[in-house]
Scaffold this motif. Structure first.
Motif, PDB file in Angstrom:
ATOM      1  N   LEU A  65      44.415  39.132  41.037  1.00 13.92           N
ATOM      2  CA  LEU A  65      45.771  39.073  40.422  1.00 13.92           C
ATOM      3  C   LEU A  65      45.409  38.626  38.861  1.00 13.92           C
ATOM      4  CD1 LEU A  65      47.836  37.117  42.895  1.00 13.92           C
ATOM      5  CD2 LEU A  65      48.263  39.494  42.041  1.00 13.92           C
ATOM      6  N   GLU A  66      44.369  37.775  38.524  1.00  9.57           N
ATOM      7  CA  GLU A  66      44.078  37.481  37.289  1.00  9.57           C
ATOM      8  C   GLU A  66      43.476  38.861  36.697  1.00  9.57           C
ATOM      9  OE1 GLU A  66      41.797  34.113  36.447  1.00  9.57           O
ATOM     10  OE2 GLU A  66      42.244  33.214  38.386  1.00  9.57           O
ATOM     11  N   GLY A  67      42.673  39.594  37.210  1.00 11.19           N
ATOM     12  CA  GLY A  67      41.972  41.152  36.678  1.00 11.19           C
ATOM     13  C   GLY A  67      43.418  41.867  36.297  1.00 11.19           C
ATOM     14  N   LEU A  68      44.203  41.699  37.210  1.00 13.30           N
ATOM     15  CA  LEU A  68      45.485  42.722  37.036  1.00 13.30           C
ATOM     16  C   LEU A  68      46.072  42.310  35.598  1.00 13.30           C
ATOM     17  CD1 LEU A  68      47.249  45.118  37.581  1.00 13.30           C
ATOM     18  CD2 LEU A  68      48.566  43.227  39.364  1.00 13.30           C
ATOM     19  N   ASP A  69      46.258  41.120  35.439  1.00 16.91           N
ATOM     20  CA  ASP A  69      46.776  40.497  34.386  1.00 16.91           C
ATOM     21  C   ASP A  69      46.106  40.749  33.231  1.00 16.91           C
ATOM     22  OD1 ASP A  69      48.815  38.752  32.963  1.00 16.91           O
ATOM     23  OD2 ASP A  69      46.941  37.229  32.531  1.00 16.91           O
ATOM     24  N   ALA A  70      44.804  40.812  33.227  1.00 17.17           N
ATOM     25  CA  ALA A  70      43.846  40.951  32.140  1.00 17.17           C
ATOM     26  C   ALA A  70      43.904  42.591  31.743  1.00 17.17           C
ATOM     27  CB  ALA A  70      42.173  40.691  32.376  1.00 17.17           C
ATOM     28  N   ALA A  71      43.935  43.186  32.684  1.00 12.78           N
ATOM     29  CA  ALA A  71      43.959  44.690  32.537  1.00 12.78           C
ATOM     30  C   ALA A  71      45.305  45.125  31.569  1.00 12.78           C
ATOM     31  CB  ALA A  71      43.705  45.490  33.704  1.00 12.78           C
ATOM     32  N   LEU A  72      46.380  44.341  32.159  1.00  9.65           N
ATOM     33  CA  LEU A  72      47.696  44.828  31.573  1.00  9.65           C
ATOM     34  C   LEU A  72      47.864  44.524  30.065  1.00  9.65           C
ATOM     35  CD1 LEU A  72      50.179  44.071  34.657  1.00  9.65           C
ATOM     36  CD2 LEU A  72      49.497  46.340  33.734  1.00  9.65           C
ATOM     37  N   ASN A  73      47.050  43.371  29.713  1.00  6.41           N
ATOM     38  CA  ASN A  73      47.035  42.867  28.360  1.00  6.41           C
ATOM     39  C   ASN A  73      45.789  43.168  27.615  1.00  6.41           C
ATOM     40  OD1 ASN A  73      49.429  41.089  28.195  1.00  6.41           O
ATOM     41  ND2 ASN A  73      48.103  39.975  30.060  1.00  6.41           N
ATOM     42  N   GLY A  74      45.136  44.292  28.231  1.00  3.25           N
ATOM     43  CA  GLY A  74      44.290  45.043  27.407  1.00  3.25           C
ATOM     44  C   GLY A  74      42.855  44.152  27.092  1.00  3.25           C
ATOM     45  N   HIS A  75      42.526  43.173  28.299  1.00  5.71           N
ATOM     46  CA  HIS A  75      41.329  42.510  28.118  1.00  5.71           C
ATOM     47  C   HIS A  75      40.280  43.207  29.244  1.00  5.71           C
ATOM     48  CE1 HIS A  75      43.517  39.756  25.599  1.00  5.71           C
ATOM     49  NE2 HIS A  75      44.357  39.473  26.512  1.00  5.71           N
ATOM     50  N   ASP A  76      38.978  42.813  29.048  1.00  2.00           N
ATOM     51  CA  ASP A  76      38.112  43.212  30.046  1.00  2.00           C
ATOM     52  C   ASP A  76      38.444  42.626  31.410  1.00  2.00           C
ATOM     53  OD1 ASP A  76      35.789  44.423  30.999  1.00  2.00           O
ATOM     54  OD2 ASP A  76      34.747  42.361  30.992  1.00  2.00           O
ATOM     55  N   CYS A  77      38.350  43.549  32.399  1.00  2.00           N
ATOM     56  CA  CYS A  77      38.659  42.777  33.850  1.00  2.00           C
ATOM     57  C   CYS A  77      37.649  43.038  34.894  1.00  2.00           C
ATOM     58  CB  CYS A  77      39.939  43.478  34.280  1.00  2.00           C
ATOM     59  SG  CYS A  77      39.764  45.453  34.419  1.00  2.00           S
ATOM     60  N   ASP A  78      36.330  43.614  34.298  1.00  2.00           N
ATOM     61  CA  ASP A  78      35.390  43.950  35.388  1.00  2.00           C
ATOM     62  C   ASP A  78      34.894  42.624  36.009  1.00  2.00           C
ATOM     63  OD1 ASP A  78      35.546  46.243  34.657  1.00  2.00           O
ATOM     64  OD2 ASP A  78      33.435  46.419  33.398  1.00  2.00           O
ATOM     65  N   ARG A  79      34.867  41.403  35.424  1.00  2.00           N
ATOM     66  CA  ARG A  79      34.185  40.069  36.176  1.00  2.00           C
ATOM     67  C   ARG A  79      35.160  39.888  37.090  1.00  2.00           C
ATOM     68  NH1 ARG A  79      36.549  35.091  34.320  1.00  2.00           N
ATOM     69  NH2 ARG A  79      38.048  35.283  32.743  1.00  2.00           N
ATOM     70  N   PHE A  80      36.615  40.212  37.253  1.00  2.00           N
ATOM     71  CA  PHE A  80      37.356  39.898  38.213  1.00  2.00           C
ATOM     72  C   PHE A  80      37.213  40.646  39.468  1.00  2.00           C
ATOM     73  CE2 PHE A  80      39.717  38.526  34.340  1.00  2.00           C
ATOM     74  CZ  PHE A  80      39.726  37.129  34.739  1.00  2.00           C
ATOM     75  N   PHE A  81      36.509  42.013  39.411  1.00  2.00           N
ATOM     76  CA  PHE A  81      36.296  42.734  40.420  1.00  2.00           C
ATOM     77  C   PHE A  81      34.831  42.995  40.731  1.00  2.00           C
ATOM     78  CE2 PHE A  81      40.404  43.754  38.426  1.00  2.00           C
ATOM     79  CZ  PHE A  81      41.295  43.366  39.297  1.00  2.00           C
TER      80      PHE A  81
END
Length: 96
Positions: A65-81
């Protein structure tokens, strides 16, 4: 689409529970569960706890969920996955 939240029970009366996810608290029904204890992690859909979660599964859902939020806001999300990086998608056995 409905997303489930991994929430922690902080107070309960047996029929409902005050649960927390991050800074959010909400009262949810726990009638589908058999007397979940204080501190239990539960998966909440539409203000209903539908099942108990272990700590690892709750963390994976929260990270997604945090990764999805990061991706939707244009932030790096790799660490969440991190558990998925470098892996090929796997079909369930019944689709192979």
């Amino acid at each position: 689409m409905c997303l489930g939240l991994p929430m922690t029970i902080i107070e309960t009366d047996g029929m409902s529970a005050l649960c927390q996810y991050g800074d959010e608290q909400r009262r949810v029904s726990v009638m589908l569960l058999s007397e979940p204890p204080l501190g239990a992690k539960v998966l909440v859909h539409i203000d209903t706890a539908v099942r108990l979660l272990d700590d690892d599964e709750a963390r994976l859902i929260a990270d997604a969920l945090e990764g999805l939020d990061a991706a939707l806001n244009g932030h790096d999300c790799d660490r969440f996955f991190a558990d998925l990086i470098g892996q090929e998608p796997q079909l369930p056995e019944y689709l192979r």
